[in-house]
Design a protein around this motif. Structure first.
Motif, PDB file in Angstrom:
ATOM      1  N   ALA A  65      -6.727   2.352  -6.499  1.00 44.17           N
ATOM      2  CA  ALA A  65      -5.595   2.172  -5.580  1.00 44.17           C
ATOM      3  C   ALA A  65      -5.981   1.433  -4.300  1.00 44.17           C
ATOM      4  O   ALA A  65      -5.253   0.549  -3.838  1.00 44.17           O
ATOM      5  CB  ALA A  65      -4.976   3.529  -5.243  1.00 44.17           C
ATOM      6  N   MET A  66      -7.101   1.771  -3.725  1.00 42.29           N
ATOM      7  CA  MET A  66      -7.499   1.145  -2.470  1.00 42.29           C
ATOM      8  C   MET A  66      -7.721  -0.354  -2.639  1.00 42.29           C
ATOM      9  O   MET A  66      -7.221  -1.168  -1.855  1.00 42.29           O
ATOM     10  CB  MET A  66      -8.776   1.803  -1.930  1.00 42.29           C
ATOM     11  N   ARG A  67      -8.438  -0.744  -3.671  1.00 48.83           N
ATOM     12  CA  ARG A  67      -8.687  -2.171  -3.916  1.00 48.83           C
ATOM     13  C   ARG A  67      -7.404  -2.889  -4.330  1.00 48.83           C
ATOM     14  O   ARG A  67      -7.178  -4.045  -3.974  1.00 48.83           O
ATOM     15  CB  ARG A  67      -9.740  -2.338  -5.008  1.00 48.83           C
ATOM     16  N   ARG A  68      -6.558  -2.196  -5.076  1.00 48.41           N
ATOM     17  CA  ARG A  68      -5.317  -2.795  -5.556  1.00 48.41           C
ATOM     18  C   ARG A  68      -4.365  -3.107  -4.397  1.00 48.41           C
ATOM     19  O   ARG A  68      -3.693  -4.129  -4.389  1.00 48.41           O
ATOM     20  CB  ARG A  68      -4.653  -1.837  -6.550  1.00 48.41           C
ATOM     21  N   ALA A  69      -4.296  -2.220  -3.434  1.00 53.57           N
ATOM     22  CA  ALA A  69      -3.336  -2.371  -2.344  1.00 53.57           C
ATOM     23  C   ALA A  69      -3.808  -3.353  -1.271  1.00 53.57           C
ATOM     24  O   ALA A  69      -2.987  -3.952  -0.572  1.00 53.57           O
ATOM     25  CB  ALA A  69      -3.060  -1.013  -1.705  1.00 53.57           C
ATOM     26  N   ARG A  70      -5.113  -3.536  -1.159  1.00 54.13           N
ATOM     27  CA  ARG A  70      -5.650  -4.388  -0.085  1.00 54.13           C
ATOM     28  C   ARG A  70      -6.654  -5.386  -0.678  1.00 54.13           C
ATOM     29  O   ARG A  70      -7.814  -5.039  -0.930  1.00 54.13           O
ATOM     30  CB  ARG A  70      -6.325  -3.533   0.987  1.00 54.13           C
ATOM     31  N   THR A  82      -5.555  -7.624 -15.515  1.00 49.51           N
ATOM     32  CA  THR A  82      -6.422  -6.488 -15.798  1.00 49.51           C
ATOM     33  C   THR A  82      -7.229  -6.045 -14.575  1.00 49.51           C
ATOM     34  O   THR A  82      -7.701  -4.908 -14.537  1.00 49.51           O
ATOM     35  CB  THR A  82      -7.399  -6.824 -16.938  1.00 49.51           C
ATOM     36  N   ALA A  83      -7.380  -6.887 -13.579  1.00 53.88           N
ATOM     37  CA  ALA A  83      -8.113  -6.525 -12.363  1.00 53.88           C
ATOM     38  C   ALA A  83      -7.181  -5.777 -11.403  1.00 53.88           C
ATOM     39  O   ALA A  83      -5.961  -5.859 -11.515  1.00 53.88           O
ATOM     40  CB  ALA A  83      -8.665  -7.780 -11.692  1.00 53.88           C
ATOM     41  N   SER A 104       0.823  -1.205   0.000  1.00 51.33           N
ATOM     42  CA  SER A 104       0.000   0.000   0.000  1.00 51.33           C
ATOM     43  C   SER A 104       0.860   1.258   0.000  1.00 51.33           C
ATOM     44  O   SER A 104       0.617   2.193  -0.778  1.00 51.33           O
ATOM     45  CB  SER A 104      -0.929   0.003   1.221  1.00 51.33           C
ATOM     46  N   ALA A 105       1.883   1.301   0.858  1.00 51.38           N
ATOM     47  CA  ALA A 105       2.750   2.484   0.947  1.00 51.38           C
ATOM     48  C   ALA A 105       3.559   2.662  -0.336  1.00 51.38           C
ATOM     49  O   ALA A 105       3.755   3.791  -0.813  1.00 51.38           O
ATOM     50  CB  ALA A 105       3.686   2.353   2.146  1.00 51.38           C
ATOM     51  N   ARG A 106       4.033   1.572  -0.913  1.00 56.04           N
ATOM     52  CA  ARG A 106       4.808   1.664  -2.151  1.00 56.04           C
ATOM     53  C   ARG A 106       3.950   2.162  -3.309  1.00 56.04           C
ATOM     54  O   ARG A 106       4.396   2.974  -4.120  1.00 56.04           O
ATOM     55  CB  ARG A 106       5.404   0.297  -2.475  1.00 56.04           C
ATOM     56  N   LEU A 107       2.728   1.656  -3.385  1.00 56.44           N
ATOM     57  CA  LEU A 107       1.821   2.114  -4.429  1.00 56.44           C
ATOM     58  C   LEU A 107       1.501   3.589  -4.246  1.00 56.44           C
ATOM     59  O   LEU A 107       1.478   4.358  -5.220  1.00 56.44           O
ATOM     60  CB  LEU A 107       0.538   1.278  -4.408  1.00 56.44           C
ATOM     61  N   ALA A 108       1.271   4.008  -3.012  1.00 57.58           N
ATOM     62  CA  ALA A 108       0.952   5.413  -2.735  1.00 57.58           C
ATOM     63  C   ALA A 108       2.110   6.316  -3.154  1.00 57.58           C
ATOM     64  O   ALA A 108       1.890   7.396  -3.731  1.00 57.58           O
ATOM     65  CB  ALA A 108       0.643   5.599  -1.252  1.00 57.58           C
ATOM     66  N   HIS A 109       3.337   5.893  -2.898  1.00 63.86           N
ATOM     67  CA  HIS A 109       4.516   6.684  -3.299  1.00 63.86           C
ATOM     68  C   HIS A 109       4.605   6.776  -4.819  1.00 63.86           C
ATOM     69  O   HIS A 109       4.863   7.853  -5.376  1.00 63.86           O
ATOM     70  CB  HIS A 109       5.783   6.041  -2.731  1.00 63.86           C
TER      71      HIS A 109
END
Length: 386
Positions: free
Chosen positions: A61-66, A140-141, A39-44
Motif C-alpha cells: 500500500a505505501m509504495r502503491r500510493a506514493r 503487476t507492479a 493514498s486516502a482512497r486506497l486506505a479507505h
C-alpha cells in the motif's frame, strides 16, 4: 542517478513520436506527486476490506500510493494507453447461454507482455537520448496507473473506477515509464460522467457501494480471476455465462461511441475465444488447458479455477445436454471442481434424478466442502417443491 540533458520540449516531442510508433494510442506526462488523494482512497478501500483476498494490495500500500516511495529518484511519470477496443459489443453474448463470455482483454495474448515490450523499447530510446534513468511498469507492479493517467490527462476515473477517455472510451491498457528526466507535465483531465449511472446500474452483483467506489469481493472479475476458493453461492446465478472477467460496466459506457477497434494484432480476439462452447471447455484437462491458453492471461488462474467458472456457466445455461460433462467432473481430482459440479448438476437435473445421483456419489466423497455442496443442493431442491 543520471539526469536529463535534452531540452524538455524537444524531449516531449520525441516521446510522443516514439509512443505512436510503438503502437500506443495515447501518451501524456505527470509528476510523481500529482495524485495526493490516491493514498486516502486506497486506505479507505483496504480498511473496508474491499480488496478481498488480494493481500498483496495491503502489503504494498505505501509504495502503491506514493510513487516516490517506490523509486525516490523519479522526476516524471510518462503514462501511455494502448487501445484494445472489441470488434463488436460484448453484451449480446451474455444471452447465448451455451457459450462462454470471456472478457475482451483476455481474448488473445497477455497484454502485460505486449505492452511491457513496447514500453521497454521507448524507455531504452529515452534513456539513450537524454542520459536519464528509466523504469517501466505494467499493472503487476505497485503502481496506481489509473489515478496517474487521470493526473496526466489521458482520461478520468469514471463511476466504475476505470479510466474513461473522451477519444477512446473505456478500452485502454495502461503502462508507465518512470524516469529521472524532467519533462513538462500535462494538465489533468476532469470528470465527464455527469449524472450518468449506466455502469453502476448494469452491474449484476451490485459491486459498487457508491459512485467511484468498488467492492472487489462482489465483482465478477475478482471472483472469476483472483478468488481462489469456491465462489459464494449468492453470486453464482448472477455470473451467468461469464467465465473470465466481466465487461458490463465498461461496455455500457456512453463514451464508447468514440471507441475504435484495436489496431494491434496481438490484442484482437482469437476466433476460438470470441464465443466458445461450454461443452468443449468442460472437457479440458490440465495439459489441454495449458496448451489451449498458451500465451493467454487466462492461463495464470490454472485449470481448476477455470473449470470452476465454466461449471457455474453450465449450471446457469439450462442446457441438460451438459449433464454428462458435469457428471464426469464429479470424479475430478480437484475438490474445488467436484464441489461446483454438484451445484451445476443440481441446476440442470430434475429433483428425482439429482437425488438418485446424490445417493450414488456421496458414498465416495471425503472432502467436507464438497459434502456441504451436496447438502446445500439437496436443501435447495426440497425448497423448490414447497
Amino acid at each position: 542517478m543520471r539526469a536529463a540533458r535534452a531540452h524538455p520540449e524537444r524531449l516531449r516531442a520525441f516521446i510522443e513520436k516514439e509512443a505512436r510508433a510503438a503502437g500506443f494510442d495515447a501518451v501524456a506526462v505527470t509528476a510523481p506527486d500529482a495524485t495526493p488523494m490516491a493514498s486516502a482512497r486506497l486506505a479507505h478501500f483496504l480498511r473496508e476490506g474491499r480488496h478481498g483476498s488480494m493481500a498483496w494490495m495491503e502489503e504494498t500500500a505505501m509504495r502503491r500510493a506514493r510513487p516516490r516511495t517506490l523509486w525516490p529518484e523519479v522526476r516524471s511519470v510518462i503514462m501511455l494507453g494502448m487501445n484494445y477496443g472489441p470488434e463488436e459489443d460484448p453484451l449480446p453474448l451474455l444471452e447465448r447461454k451455451d457459450r462462454a463470455a470471456i472478457s475482451v482483454y483476455a481474448q488473445n495474448r497477455d497484454y502485460h507482455d505486449v505492452v511491457k515490450g513496447r514500453l521497454k523499447e521507448i524507455a531504452g530510446k529515452l534513456a539513450a537520448r537524454c542520459h536519464a534513468d528509466v523504469k517501466v511498469f505494467v499493472d503487476t507492479a505497485p503502481v496506481m496507473e489509473k489515478p496517474l493517467a487521470e493526473a496526466a490527462g489521458l482520461g478520468w476515473q469514471g463511476k466504475h473506477t476505470n479510466l474513461v477517455s473522451r477519444e477512446l472510451g473505456s478500452w485502454l491498457f495502461l503502462g508507465s515509464i518512470f524516469t529521472t528526466a524532467e519533462i513538462p507535465p500535462d494538465a489533468p483531465e476532469r470528470d465527464h460522467c455527469g449524472s450518468c449511472r449506466a455502469c453502476l446500474d448494469i452491474c449484476p452483483t451490485d459491486a459498487f457501494p457508491a459512485p467511484y467506489q468498488l467492492d472487489a469481493r462482489r465483482c465478477i472479475s475478482y471472483l472469476t480471476i483472483e478468488h481462489k476458493g469456491p465462489i459464494p453461492r449468492e453470486f453464482r446465478e448472477k455470473m451467468g455465462n461469464r467465465i473470465y472477467g466481466c465487461d458490463d460496466c465498461l461496455a455500457v459506457c456512453p463514451w464508447n461511441k468514440f471507441a475504435r477497434t484495436a489496431s494491434e494484432a496481438k490484442l484482437k480476439a482469437r476466433d476460438d475465444l470470441k464465443a466458445p462452447r461450454l461443452e468443449g471447455l468442460l472437457e479440458l484437462d490440465d495439459a489441454a488447458f495449458r496448451a489451449f491458453f498458451s500465451g493467454s492471461p487466462i492461463k495464470r488462474i490454472g485449470r481448476d479455477r477455470f473449470i470452476r467458472n465454466v461449471l457455474i456457466a453450465a449450471g446457469n445455461s439450462g442446457d441438460a445436454g451438459l449433464v454428462p460433462a458435469c457428471e464426469r467432473l464429479l470424479r475430478d481430482d480437484s475438490p474445488l471442481v467436484r464441489g461446483v459440479a454438484v451445484w451445476a448438476l443440481s441446476r440442470l437435473m430434475d429433483r428425482q434424478a439429482f437425488v438418485a445421483l446424490t445417493r450414488q456419489e456421496q458414498a465416495d466423497e471425503t472432502d467436507g466442502e464438497v459434502m456441504a455442496e451436496w447438502a446445500d443442493a439437496l436443501a435447495q431442491k426440497r425448497e423448490a417443491i414447497h
